[in-house]
Every structure is written in structure tokens, then in C-alpha cells.
Motif scaffolding. Structure first.
Motif, PDB file in Angstrom:
ATOM      1  N   LEU A   3       0.846  -1.196   0.000  1.00 35.33           N
ATOM      2  CA  LEU A   3       0.000   0.000   0.000  1.00 35.33           C
ATOM      3  C   LEU A   3       0.882   1.246   0.000  1.00 35.33           C
ATOM      4  O   LEU A   3       1.876   1.300   0.695  1.00 35.33           O
ATOM      5  CB  LEU A   3      -0.872  -0.023   1.262  1.00 35.33           C
ATOM      6  N   ARG A   4       0.512   2.224  -0.758  1.00 34.74           N
ATOM      7  CA  ARG A   4       1.341   3.433  -0.843  1.00 34.74           C
ATOM      8  C   ARG A   4       1.018   4.373   0.311  1.00 34.74           C
ATOM      9  O   ARG A   4      -0.092   4.893   0.415  1.00 34.74           O
ATOM     10  CB  ARG A   4       1.075   4.148  -2.172  1.00 34.74           C
ATOM     11  N   LEU A   5       2.030   4.545   1.189  1.00 37.73           N
ATOM     12  CA  LEU A   5       1.859   5.421   2.360  1.00 37.73           C
ATOM     13  C   LEU A   5       2.560   6.758   2.110  1.00 37.73           C
ATOM     14  O   LEU A   5       3.534   6.820   1.353  1.00 37.73           O
ATOM     15  CB  LEU A   5       2.472   4.772   3.607  1.00 37.73           C
ATOM     16  N   SER A   6       2.087   7.775   2.804  1.00 43.60           N
ATOM     17  CA  SER A   6       2.748   9.076   2.657  1.00 43.60           C
ATOM     18  C   SER A   6       4.098   9.049   3.370  1.00 43.60           C
ATOM     19  O   SER A   6       4.316   8.242   4.279  1.00 43.60           O
ATOM     20  CB  SER A   6       1.881  10.186   3.245  1.00 43.60           C
ATOM     21  N   ARG A   7       4.981   9.937   2.923  1.00 41.54           N
ATOM     22  CA  ARG A   7       6.323   9.984   3.511  1.00 41.54           C
ATOM     23  C   ARG A   7       6.243  10.321   5.006  1.00 41.54           C
ATOM     24  O   ARG A   7       7.012   9.826   5.818  1.00 41.54           O
ATOM     25  CB  ARG A   7       7.144  11.033   2.767  1.00 41.54           C
ATOM     26  N   ARG A   8       5.308  11.154   5.361  1.00 37.07           N
ATOM     27  CA  ARG A   8       5.153  11.568   6.755  1.00 37.07           C
ATOM     28  C   ARG A   8       4.754  10.377   7.648  1.00 37.07           C
ATOM     29  O   ARG A   8       5.298  10.198   8.741  1.00 37.07           O
ATOM     30  CB  ARG A   8       4.088  12.667   6.835  1.00 37.07           C
ATOM     31  N   LYS A   9       3.829   9.586   7.122  1.00 40.65           N
ATOM     32  CA  LYS A   9       3.396   8.408   7.896  1.00 40.65           C
ATOM     33  C   LYS A   9       4.548   7.431   8.067  1.00 40.65           C
ATOM     34  O   LYS A   9       4.731   6.827   9.130  1.00 40.65           O
ATOM     35  CB  LYS A   9       2.225   7.727   7.195  1.00 40.65           C
ATOM     36  N   LEU A  10       5.330   7.293   6.985  1.00 38.38           N
ATOM     37  CA  LEU A  10       6.502   6.408   7.065  1.00 38.38           C
ATOM     38  C   LEU A  10       7.483   6.912   8.116  1.00 38.38           C
ATOM     39  O   LEU A  10       8.020   6.123   8.911  1.00 38.38           O
ATOM     40  CB  LEU A  10       7.210   6.348   5.710  1.00 38.38           C
ATOM     41  N   ALA A  11       7.691   8.227   8.120  1.00 39.10           N
ATOM     42  CA  ALA A  11       8.626   8.808   9.078  1.00 39.10           C
ATOM     43  C   ALA A  11       8.140   8.583  10.506  1.00 39.10           C
ATOM     44  O   ALA A  11       8.945   8.221  11.403  1.00 39.10           O
ATOM     45  CB  ALA A  11       8.785  10.305   8.794  1.00 39.10           C
ATOM     46  N   GLU A  43      12.960   9.230  -2.925  1.00 33.79           N
ATOM     47  CA  GLU A  43      12.509  10.013  -1.774  1.00 33.79           C
ATOM     48  C   GLU A  43      13.314   9.717  -0.516  1.00 33.79           C
ATOM     49  O   GLU A  43      12.976  10.205   0.572  1.00 33.79           O
ATOM     50  CB  GLU A  43      11.028   9.721  -1.489  1.00 33.79           C
ATOM     51  N   LEU A  44      14.395   8.949  -0.691  1.00 37.36           N
ATOM     52  CA  LEU A  44      15.127   8.499   0.488  1.00 37.36           C
ATOM     53  C   LEU A  44      15.633   9.653   1.356  1.00 37.36           C
ATOM     54  O   LEU A  44      15.424   9.676   2.573  1.00 37.36           O
ATOM     55  CB  LEU A  44      16.308   7.618   0.050  1.00 37.36           C
ATOM     56  N   GLU A  45      16.282  10.608   0.716  1.00 41.56           N
ATOM     57  CA  GLU A  45      16.845  11.716   1.501  1.00 41.56           C
ATOM     58  C   GLU A  45      15.754  12.517   2.201  1.00 41.56           C
ATOM     59  O   GLU A  45      15.890  12.919   3.357  1.00 41.56           O
ATOM     60  CB  GLU A  45      17.667  12.633   0.595  1.00 41.56           C
ATOM     61  N   LEU A  46      14.675  12.747   1.497  1.00 42.51           N
ATOM     62  CA  LEU A  46      13.555  13.477   2.103  1.00 42.51           C
ATOM     63  C   LEU A  46      12.956  12.688   3.259  1.00 42.51           C
ATOM     64  O   LEU A  46      12.589  13.252   4.295  1.00 42.51           O
ATOM     65  CB  LEU A  46      12.477  13.754   1.051  1.00 42.51           C
ATOM     66  N   LEU A  47      12.891  11.354   3.065  1.00 46.23           N
ATOM     67  CA  LEU A  47      12.344  10.508   4.127  1.00 46.23           C
ATOM     68  C   LEU A  47      13.226  10.554   5.372  1.00 46.23           C
ATOM     69  O   LEU A  47      12.720  10.643   6.505  1.00 46.23           O
ATOM     70  CB  LEU A  47      12.206   9.061   3.615  1.00 46.23           C
ATOM     71  N   VAL A  48      14.550  10.519   5.141  1.00 49.03           N
ATOM     72  CA  VAL A  48      15.476  10.601   6.277  1.00 49.03           C
ATOM     73  C   VAL A  48      15.257  11.907   7.038  1.00 49.03           C
ATOM     74  O   VAL A  48      15.224  11.935   8.275  1.00 49.03           O
ATOM     75  CB  VAL A  48      16.936  10.498   5.778  1.00 49.03           C
TER      76      VAL A  48
END
Lengths: 127, 170
Positions: A3-11, A43-48
Motif C-alpha cells: 500500500l502506498r503510504l505518505s512519507r510523513r506516515k513512514l517517518a 525520496e530516500l533523503e527526504l524521508l530521512v
């Protein structure tokens, strides 16, 4: 396909896991697998950065500290006191081009006390 | 006797009375001829000539009067012309004076403007020179500081700088 989650939720998910005491390498492996699966490795750097922001809201701060010479324990504790985090993780970078002083990058803000920055500010005073 | 006495008288004077009568008749005929054919055209010619002379005199008088009138008119015109010329010269002098004064004022204003512009330009040049000097000084100070600090800041000095920076940030 996941499922595609938002970057914020992942963080937030990662921050929760890390705060709960999960192994950082395992969590990051999981996240890496998810990004590959969803083709979002760009999006890796943004996710970090988002993860660091999420950790910062929980009092866990990752600080990128750049100096010309290696930091001693005493200076690290001074920086910790300056940041005022419950838990501080310093990611140290030696960069001689800063000439002296220290630059601290925190989630959402930067403190630049390097001599290079002061010289740049001096140059910026050109009319 | 008397006739004889008369005939004797003429004879005594040497006059032939027959010839006298004849001459008298001839004279009268001549007189009549002259009066009839010679005197009238001659008189007419003389009258005509007299009239011509009178006309000439009259024309001369008229011409003289006209000449006098023309002279008077010319004098009047000359007087007016002199007056007008005097006015024109006076006006021209006034205009010239005004033009000279205006030119003087304009030249003065222009000179003042040039001086003011020169002052402005000098101030701008000085300001630009100051700016250049300021910038070059900043650049030199910055470069010199970089050179000096790059060689002189060791770990110990750097630690002091970092500590000071952290304290300053607090």
C-alpha cells in the motif's frame, strides 16, 4: 504490491519503532525494501529528513555537526546542552574548508558559527 | 481854276493823283486780301500758340504744385519713416538688451547647473570610489583572514572558537 503510504506516515512509523527500541538497521532495511517495492527510492533523503523531524518532536535529535577539527567530548556535551534534546546523536563531519568554528544542522534549523560563514557574511557586506 | 489849282498842288508835290487812286485801290485790295486770307490763320495760329503756352504754363504750375505736394508728402513720409526707424531702433535696442539679459540669465543658470552637475558627479565618483575601496578592503581582509586562519588555527584554537561559538549561540 504494498500500500502506498505518505512519507510523513513512514517517518512517524520509523520514529515510533526506533523509540520503542527496535534495531535501527532492521527498521531501515524494512523501509528500504518498502521504497524499492513502491519505486520511491528517490525520496530516500527526504524521508530521512522527515524521520529526523519526527524523532526531534520526540526529543531525539540528530545533529549534523561540521568542524575543521575533530570534536572533543567536552565540546560535544556543550553542543548537546545547546541543542537541549533528551537524546542527541551527533553526526560529525570534518571539513577543513570551514576554517574553524562549528556548524550544527538540526531538523528544521541551522546554527552556523564557522569562520567560513563569518567571512562569507563579511563579504556579503560589500556594497 | 480851283481844279487847276488842285492839279497844280499835286503836281507841285510830285504826286500823280491817278496813280495815287490806283495805289490806294491796290492797297485796299491788298488789305482785303490780307484780312481775308492771311490774318485769320495767322491769328488763329497765334491764339493756338498762346493757348498752348497758357496750357503749358498751367501744366507747369500744376506740375509744380504736384511736385510741391509730392515733396510735402515725401517729407511727411520721410518724417514718419524717421520716426518709425527711431521706434524700430529703440525697440530693437530694447529687445537686444532684453535678449542679452535673458542670455546672461540663461548662461548663468546653465553655468550654475554645470557646476551643480559637476558637484553631483564628483560626489558620485567619490561615493563610487569609497564603495570600491570598501569592497576591496573587505575582500582583502577576508582573503588575508582566510590565509592567516588557515595556517594558524590548530585544533586547540579551533576548540576555543567552537566553544565560544556555542556559548554565543546560547
Amino acid at each position: 504490491m504494498a500500500l502506498r503510504l505518505s512519507r510523513r506516515k513512514l517517518a512517524v512509523y520509523v520514529a515510533d519503532k526506533l523509540q520503542a527500541g527496535a534495531s535501527a538497521s532492521e527498521v531501515m532495511r524494512e523501509i528500504a525494501a518498502y521504497l524499492i517495492d513502491t519505486k520511491r527510492t528517490r525520496e530516500l533523503e527526504l524521508l530521512v529528513r522527515d524521520i529526523e523531524d519526527a524523532l526531534a518532536t520526540r526529543g531525539v535529535v540528530v545533529a549534523d555537526v561540521t568542524t575543521a577539527h575533530a570534536l572533543g567530548k567536552e565540546l560535544k556535551s556543550e553542543i548537546g546542552a545547546l541543542v537541549g534534546a533528551k537524546k542527541l546523536q551527533i553526526r560529525e563531519t570534518i571539513d577543513e574548508s570551514v576554517l574553524g568554528g562549528v556548524r550544527i544542522d538540526l531538523p528544521g534549523k541551522r546554527f552556523d558559527g564557522t569562520i567560513r560563514h563569518k567571512l562569507t557574511a563579511l563579504r556579503a557586506k560589500k556594497i | 481854276m480851283a481844279e487847276a489849282a488842285g492839279g497844280n498842288f499835286f503836281e507841285a508835290l510830285g504826286i500823280d493823283w491817278k496813280l495815287l487812286v490806283l495805289q490806294t485801290v491796290a492797297f485796299l485790295v491788298l488789305l482785303w486780301f490780307l484780312a481775308k486770307f492771311v490774318y485769320p490763320p495767322l491769328t488763329k495760329m497765334l491764339e493756338k500758340r498762346e493757348a498752348d503756352i497758357e496750357a503749358g504754363v498751367k501744366a507747369a504750375q500744376e506740375a509744380e504744385q504736384k511736385a510741391d505736394a509730392a515733396k510735402a508728402e515725401m517729407d511727411k513720409l520721410l518724417k514718419e519713416a524717421r520716426h518709425d526707424a527711431s521706434d524700430i531702433v529703440s525697440t530693437a535696442k530694447e529687445e537686444a538688451t532684453a535678449a542679452i539679459e535673458a542670455a546672461g540669465v540663461k548662461a548663468k543658470a546653465r553655468a550654475e547647473q554645470i557646476v551643480a552637475d559637476a558637484h553631483d558627479q564628483i560626489e558620485k565618483d567619490v561615493s563610487a570610489a569609497r564603495t570600491v575601496l570598501h569592497n576591496e578592503t573587505l575582500e582583502l581582509v577576508t582573503l588575508a583572514t582566510e590565509k592567516v586562519i588557515g595556517k594558524t588555527v590548530d585544533a586547540k584554537v579551533d576548540n576555543a572558537v567552537i566553544s565560544a561559538a556555542v556559548k554565543e549561540a546560547k
